[in-house]
Design a protein around this motif. Structure first.
Motif, PDB file in Angstrom:
ATOM      1  N   THR A 103      -5.567 -12.089   2.131  1.00 53.88           N
ATOM      2  CA  THR A 103      -6.098 -11.947   0.771  1.00 53.88           C
ATOM      3  C   THR A 103      -6.412 -10.493   0.443  1.00 53.88           C
ATOM      4  O   THR A 103      -6.458 -10.115  -0.731  1.00 53.88           O
ATOM      5  CB  THR A 103      -7.367 -12.789   0.575  1.00 53.88           C
TER       6      THR A 103
ATOM      7  N   GLN B 188      -4.524  -8.078   1.025  1.00 52.73           N
ATOM      8  CA  GLN B 188      -3.275  -7.368   0.765  1.00 52.73           C
ATOM      9  C   GLN B 188      -2.874  -7.434  -0.711  1.00 52.73           C
ATOM     10  O   GLN B 188      -1.994  -6.704  -1.158  1.00 52.73           O
ATOM     11  CB  GLN B 188      -2.146  -7.961   1.619  1.00 52.73           C
ATOM     12  N   VAL B 189      -3.501  -8.335  -1.462  1.00 52.02           N
ATOM     13  CA  VAL B 189      -3.136  -8.526  -2.869  1.00 52.02           C
ATOM     14  C   VAL B 189      -4.227  -7.876  -3.718  1.00 52.02           C
ATOM     15  O   VAL B 189      -5.345  -8.378  -3.809  1.00 52.02           O
ATOM     16  CB  VAL B 189      -2.986 -10.024  -3.207  1.00 52.02           C
TER      17      VAL B 189
ATOM     18  N   THR C 261      -5.836 -15.243  -4.508  1.00 53.77           N
ATOM     19  CA  THR C 261      -4.740 -15.428  -3.548  1.00 53.77           C
ATOM     20  C   THR C 261      -4.869 -16.771  -2.851  1.00 53.77           C
ATOM     21  O   THR C 261      -3.877 -17.489  -2.667  1.00 53.77           O
ATOM     22  CB  THR C 261      -4.738 -14.288  -2.516  1.00 53.77           C
TER      23      THR C 261
ATOM     24  N   ASP D 295       1.094 -13.800   5.934  1.00 50.19           N
ATOM     25  CA  ASP D 295       1.694 -13.028   4.854  1.00 50.19           C
ATOM     26  C   ASP D 295       1.965 -13.948   3.670  1.00 50.19           C
ATOM     27  O   ASP D 295       2.227 -15.149   3.848  1.00 50.19           O
ATOM     28  CB  ASP D 295       3.015 -12.385   5.293  1.00 50.19           C
TER      29      ASP D 295
ATOM     30  N   THR E 258       3.656 -11.388  -2.253  1.00 50.96           N
ATOM     31  CA  THR E 258       2.670 -10.745  -3.124  1.00 50.96           C
ATOM     32  C   THR E 258       3.071 -10.824  -4.595  1.00 50.96           C
ATOM     33  O   THR E 258       2.233 -11.100  -5.468  1.00 50.96           O
ATOM     34  CB  THR E 258       2.467  -9.281  -2.707  1.00 50.96           C
ATOM     35  N   GLU E 259       4.322 -10.588  -4.879  1.00 49.36           N
ATOM     36  CA  GLU E 259       4.763 -10.599  -6.282  1.00 49.36           C
ATOM     37  C   GLU E 259       4.633 -11.988  -6.888  1.00 49.36           C
ATOM     38  O   GLU E 259       4.237 -12.127  -8.052  1.00 49.36           O
ATOM     39  CB  GLU E 259       6.209 -10.096  -6.380  1.00 49.36           C
TER      40      GLU E 259
END
Length: 344
Positions: A226, A228-229, A264, A317, A320-321
């Motif tokens: 979470t 990473q976003v 996320t 992982d 993300t997009e």
């Protein structure tokens, strides 16, 4: 969906609704601020988008054991925790500037923190969050998924109140379970240390342990991924390309540069296929108050796991997009009660 709701916490439930989740109710818990304030934020953010058909139920006011004083005493021995939400000391100056309450009287409400507008409605009084969870999974056995993005006190109380509760739920998706980031605390910035602080587990370690030891059919932990976003300024600009009350609140009040933690987890909750890498581990939580890792998630392979630990899916992982797209569309084109086929 169980959370410590605040002004911009509409994004998780809008993301879930956009993903096709039939949202049966919101429950509130003490986390970033005290539960009564969180419950009113939930009501208020639903009112913003004409979503008051979704009920809100109040949950536990206090963690199972933790208190402001107990948390302070632990930090004297083991070092400072960068963020402990409501268990931080009272800060009247911050509240006067529009912050949610911490410390002090847990029942007080700070209207200055309601940037979304103070609600006209109130949480349901017919039952509380714990009973609502128990009654709902009993009514729809094997069908109800639980999303939790705050401390796990409500879930733990439901587990302890009804021995069938966990087994009757379809699954539980948990925003929490950061793995050991000791090096970040040593050589990273204070901001880095805050981002990777597992607040939801640290506020109520005992509740986290009870939850992760319960016999849920499926446990999913959305922890480190979470962070990473990120809600960049560019992303906020994209969201605000469509003008409505939610996009304006997001643009003006979401902390730019911070991770989209709860959002996320909501994307994973609504569409597990956004996970691009995951693993299966056995999990437990350190609940030894004298331990320097009190409240931390512990992970094991099956052969090394303690007897009461449970198998869980740990998300490593995400796409993300896709996650950002789900969040953006959920906020830009929010569902309303008129477009939902459920609700009271």
């Amino acid at each position: 969906m169980d959370n410590d709701w605040e002004t911009t916490s509409f994004a998780p439930f809008l993301t879930a609704l956009h993903g096709g989740v039939d949202l049966l109710g919101l429950t509130s818990i003490t986390g970033d601020t005290w539960e009564p304030q969180c419950a009113l934020h939930a009501v208020a953010t639903l009112e913003v988008g004409n979503l008051s058909c979704i009920p809100v139920y109040e949950g536990a006011l206090w963690p199972l054991l933790n208190t402001v004083e107990r948390a302070e005493a632990w930090q004297i021995v083991h070092g400072a925790i960068t963020f402990l939400g409501a268990l931080r000391p009272e800060n009247i100056t911050a509240e006067a500037e529009g912050a949610d309450p911490t410390g002090g009287n847990p029942y007080r409400i700070n209207k200055a923190a309601f940037y979304e507008g103070f609600p006209s409605g109130r949480p349901k009084t017919s039952t509380n969050a714990v009973n609502f969870m128990i009654e709902t999974v009993s009514k729809y056995p094997g069908c109800v998924s639980i999303y939790t993005a705050g401390p796990l006190t409500n879930v733990a109380l439901a587990v302890r109140s009804d021995p069938k509760f966990a087994s009757l739920a379809k699954e539980i998706v948990i925003m929490g379970g950061m793995l050991d980031r000791s090096l970040v605390r040593a050589i990273g910035t204070l901001f880095d240390a805050q981002i990777f602080s597992d607040t939801n587990f640290l506020i109520d370690p005992e509740a986290a342990k009870i939850t992760l030891n319960a016999d849920f059919s499926k446990i999913t932990l959305v922890g480190d991924v979470t962070s990473q976003v990120i809600a960049t300024q560019e992303f906020a600009d994209e969201v605000f390309e469509v003008k409505n009350a939610y996009t304006e609140l997001f643009y003006n009040h979401f902390n730019k540069g911070y991770p989209l933690w709860d959002e996320t987890a909501a994307a994973v909750f609504a569409d597990p296929s956004v996970s691009t890498n995951q693993t299966t581990v056995y999990v437990d939580v350190d609940t030894a108050y004298g331990s320097p890792t009190y409240g931390n998630l512990r992970v094991y392979r099956e052969e090394l796991a303690p007897p009461n630990s449970r198998e869980a899916t740990y998300i490593l992982d995400v796409d993300t997009e896709r996650v950002l797209q789900m969040i953006k569309l959920g906020v830009q084109y929010p569902k309303s009660c008129a477009s939902l086929s459920f609700g009271n």
